[in-house]
Design a protein around this motif. Structure first.
Motif, PDB file in Angstrom:
ATOM      1  N   ALA A   1       0.842  -1.195   0.000  1.00 54.94           N
ATOM      2  CA  ALA A   1       0.000   0.000   0.000  1.00 54.94           C
ATOM      3  C   ALA A   1       0.873   1.238   0.000  1.00 54.94           C
ATOM      4  O   ALA A   1       1.686   1.431   0.875  1.00 54.94           O
ATOM      5  N   GLY A   2       0.695   2.086  -1.006  1.00 55.81           N
ATOM      6  CA  GLY A   2       1.518   3.277  -1.109  1.00 55.81           C
ATOM      7  C   GLY A   2       0.736   4.557  -0.927  1.00 55.81           C
ATOM      8  O   GLY A   2       1.306   5.634  -0.821  1.00 55.81           O
ATOM      9  N   ARG A   3      -0.564   4.463  -0.945  1.00 55.49           N
ATOM     10  CA  ARG A   3      -1.388   5.649  -0.740  1.00 55.49           C
ATOM     11  C   ARG A   3      -2.721   5.210  -0.166  1.00 55.49           C
ATOM     12  O   ARG A   3      -3.057   4.026  -0.216  1.00 55.49           O
ATOM     13  N   PRO A   4      -3.476   6.164   0.392  1.00 57.47           N
ATOM     14  CA  PRO A   4      -4.753   5.777   1.009  1.00 57.47           C
ATOM     15  C   PRO A   4      -5.643   5.019   0.027  1.00 57.47           C
ATOM     16  O   PRO A   4      -5.730   5.350  -1.153  1.00 57.47           O
ATOM     17  N   ARG A   5      -6.291   3.989   0.547  1.00 56.67           N
ATOM     18  CA  ARG A   5      -7.136   3.163  -0.303  1.00 56.67           C
ATOM     19  C   ARG A   5      -8.543   3.726  -0.368  1.00 56.67           C
ATOM     20  O   ARG A   5      -9.080   4.208   0.622  1.00 56.67           O
ATOM     21  N   SER A   6      -9.128   3.660  -1.534  1.00 54.52           N
ATOM     22  CA  SER A   6     -10.507   4.087  -1.714  1.00 54.52           C
ATOM     23  C   SER A   6     -11.410   3.168  -0.905  1.00 54.52           C
ATOM     24  O   SER A   6     -11.379   1.944  -1.074  1.00 54.52           O
ATOM     25  N   ARG A   7     -12.216   3.750  -0.013  1.00 56.41           N
ATOM     26  CA  ARG A   7     -13.114   2.946   0.809  1.00 56.41           C
ATOM     27  C   ARG A   7     -14.075   2.135  -0.052  1.00 56.41           C
ATOM     28  O   ARG A   7     -14.327   0.962   0.211  1.00 56.41           O
ATOM     29  N   LYS A   8     -14.588   2.756  -1.097  1.00 55.90           N
ATOM     30  CA  LYS A   8     -15.539   2.076  -1.976  1.00 55.90           C
ATOM     31  C   LYS A   8     -14.881   0.877  -2.664  1.00 55.90           C
ATOM     32  O   LYS A   8     -15.451  -0.217  -2.727  1.00 55.90           O
ATOM     33  N   ALA A   9     -13.670   1.086  -3.186  1.00 50.48           N
ATOM     34  CA  ALA A   9     -12.974  -0.011  -3.866  1.00 50.48           C
ATOM     35  C   ALA A   9     -12.587  -1.100  -2.882  1.00 50.48           C
ATOM     36  O   ALA A   9     -12.697  -2.295  -3.181  1.00 50.48           O
TER      37      ALA A   9
END
Length: 197
Positions: free
Chosen positions: A11-19
């Motif tokens: 993980a390199g950046r915040p993850r999309s909650r929806k995805a």
């Protein structure tokens, strides 16, 4: 998710909650009809409606996705019972854990344990996240028992956790006997009811 797991999953950046929710839901849905060994990044991406690069940006491979999905499911289905009494709390926790393994996740958990024996990169994350998170939930229940005076202040909670989980893993892996409510009740009685020893 802790720092070690973030590194392992890539993980390199915040993850999309929806995805993220789509991937978790897709993974759990696929596991209802597909064995762990048949899961691929392609199948998960297609079922979730996301691109494969999204998966690889957040996870190193299928076992990491499956592990996270099962962790979220366990937190939702099992939780941390708090009835106000240690024996009841542990009984509820074990009963719900056994039911989850028997009625849904057992085969997948067995597969993840096998994966951990063959995949050193996954093994550390599996131990430090999935296994540790379930142990910590049980230990918090035991700590409440200490606070209420139901266990001695110097009780070895790690050992008690091992004595709860050891028989569970043994039956799960060897399948020689049932993981059911009767077993949960017997185990709790043996561990905490001095009259039953």
């Amino acid at each position: 998710m802790d720092e070690r797991q973030e590194k392992q999953t890539g993980a390199g950046r915040p993850r999309s909650r929806k995805a993220l929710e789509a991937v978790m839901t897709a993974t759990l849905n696929l596991l209802k009809t597909t064995s762990y060994n048949q899961l691929t990044m392609e199948r998960i991406a297609k079922e979730a409606g996301v691109g494969k690069p999204t998966l690889y940006r957040w996870w190193s491979g299928v076992p990491f996705i499956v592990m996270e999905a099962l962790m979220l499911q366990a937190e939702s289905e099992i939780g941390s019972p708090d009835t106000g009494q240690l024996i009841s709390d542990v009984h509820q926790y074990l009963k719900q854990t056994f039911r989850s393994l028997t009625e849904g996740t057992g085969e997948t958990v067995r597969s993840l344990m096998a994966e951990a024996q063959l995949n050193p990169d996954f093994a550390g994350v599996f131990r430090e996240t999935f296994i540790s998170s379930r142990r910590q939930t049980l230990i918090r229940i035991l700590e409440r028992g200490v606070q209420r005076g139901e266990l001695p202040q110097n009780a070895d909670l790690e050992l008690i956790a091992d004595l709860c989980y050891g028989p569970m893993w043994y039956r799960l892996l060897n399948r020689h006997a049932a993981l059911d409510e009767t077993f949960a009740a017997s185990l709790v009685s043996y561990l905490f009811d001095s009259d039953g020893r």
